[in-house]
Write a protein that holds these residues in place. Structure first.
Motif, PDB file in Angstrom:
ATOM      1  N   LEU A   1       0.846  -1.186   0.000  1.00 55.44           N
ATOM      2  CA  LEU A   1       0.000   0.000   0.000  1.00 55.44           C
ATOM      3  C   LEU A   1       0.885   1.240   0.000  1.00 55.44           C
TER       4      LEU A   1
ATOM      5  N   GLU B   1       1.178   6.517   2.888  1.00 58.76           N
ATOM      6  CA  GLU B   1       0.140   7.257   3.621  1.00 58.76           C
ATOM      7  C   GLU B   1      -0.962   6.313   4.110  1.00 58.76           C
ATOM      8  N   GLN B   2      -1.338   5.328   3.297  1.00 57.67           N
ATOM      9  CA  GLN B   2      -2.356   4.361   3.707  1.00 57.67           C
ATOM     10  C   GLN B   2      -1.834   3.462   4.825  1.00 57.67           C
ATOM     11  N   GLN B   3      -0.573   3.064   4.747  1.00 54.24           N
ATOM     12  CA  GLN B   3       0.031   2.281   5.834  1.00 54.24           C
ATOM     13  C   GLN B   3       0.036   3.086   7.119  1.00 54.24           C
TER      14      GLN B   3
ATOM     15  N   ARG C   1     -11.247   7.687   3.978  1.00 51.34           N
ATOM     16  CA  ARG C   1      -9.959   7.133   3.511  1.00 51.34           C
ATOM     17  C   ARG C   1      -9.725   5.744   4.099  1.00 51.34           C
ATOM     18  N   MET C   2     -10.024   5.605   5.386  1.00 52.32           N
ATOM     19  CA  MET C   2      -9.841   4.315   6.055  1.00 52.32           C
ATOM     20  C   MET C   2     -10.752   3.259   5.434  1.00 52.32           C
TER      21      MET C   2
ATOM     22  N   ARG D   1     -11.890   3.144   2.406  1.00 51.49           N
ATOM     23  CA  ARG D   1     -11.359   2.792   1.083  1.00 51.49           C
ATOM     24  C   ARG D   1     -10.164   1.846   1.198  1.00 51.49           C
ATOM     25  N   VAL D   2      -9.290   2.108   2.151  1.00 53.93           N
ATOM     26  CA  VAL D   2      -8.123   1.238   2.349  1.00 53.93           C
ATOM     27  C   VAL D   2      -8.582  -0.160   2.752  1.00 53.93           C
TER      28      VAL D   2
END
Length: 193
Positions: A142, A145-147, A177-178, A180-181
């Protein structure tokens, strides 16, 4: 008397304490703390920082070392914290950088079989390890930023408003955002349990 890792960390933090630095008061209650009160910050954030690091690094002893490094770095750099943002955001940025440094230096940890057949559920443990390794591999690909978001939420256990303050976004934006991840991971990860 034998010293524990926790005792050594507290001693490291106390060893770095020096003369107080004066900073203007800010809205963030943590920003007003002087170096002598750093142990209160250590107590407040240690478990969260360790949780954040554990989600990003698999080796337990490395996690403890990185967490210790985060706090000794924060203490040494405390005078540089200007109070412009939240102390937690500054601290987790130090943690993020420390994790990146370790990830650049090391490869994935090998499977350690410390019980070599003595456990009746060795096959189950191996399957659980394989699932966890697969999930960690998916997380590692990922974007950074997503990590970071995943580690703040599930490693550090922060609420969406706390994460928002750290990353400079509204809590609703962080929640989206969370989501979506997590949806991206669910599509790629076959073991949804």
């Amino acid at each position: 008397m034998e010293r524990t890792v926790e005792d050594e960390r507290v001693m490291e933090v106390r060893a770095v304490l020096e003369a107080p630095a004066s900073r203007p008061r800010t809205i963030d209650p943590d920003a007003a703390l002087e170096p002598q009160a750093f142990l209160a910050l250590y107590d407040r954030y240690f478990d969260r920082v360790l949780g954040y690091v554990r989600l990003r690094i698999r080796d337990e002893s490395t996690c403890e070392d990185v967490t210790s490094t985060v706090f000794t770095t924060a203490l040494a750099q405390l005078r540089r914290f200007r109070g412009d943002g939240m102390f937690a955001g500054w601290l987790f940025q130090i943690a993020r950088n420390a994790v990146r440094d370790v990830q650049r230096r090391t490869a994935a940890a090998p499977l350690v079989d410390d019980a070599a057949g003595s456990e009746p559920d060795l096959e189950e443990r191996f399957l659980a390890y394989e699932r966890a390794a697969q999930l960690h591999a998916l997380i590692r690909v990922l974007p950074a930023e997503q990590q970071h978001l995943l580690a703040l939420r599930y490693g550090a256990g922060l609420a969406f408003d706390e994460i928002g303050a750290i990353v400079g976004a509204e809590p609703g934006t962080v929640r989206v955002r969370m989501h979506r991840v997590l949806e991206q991971l669910r599509r790629r990860y076959p073991h949804d349990d």
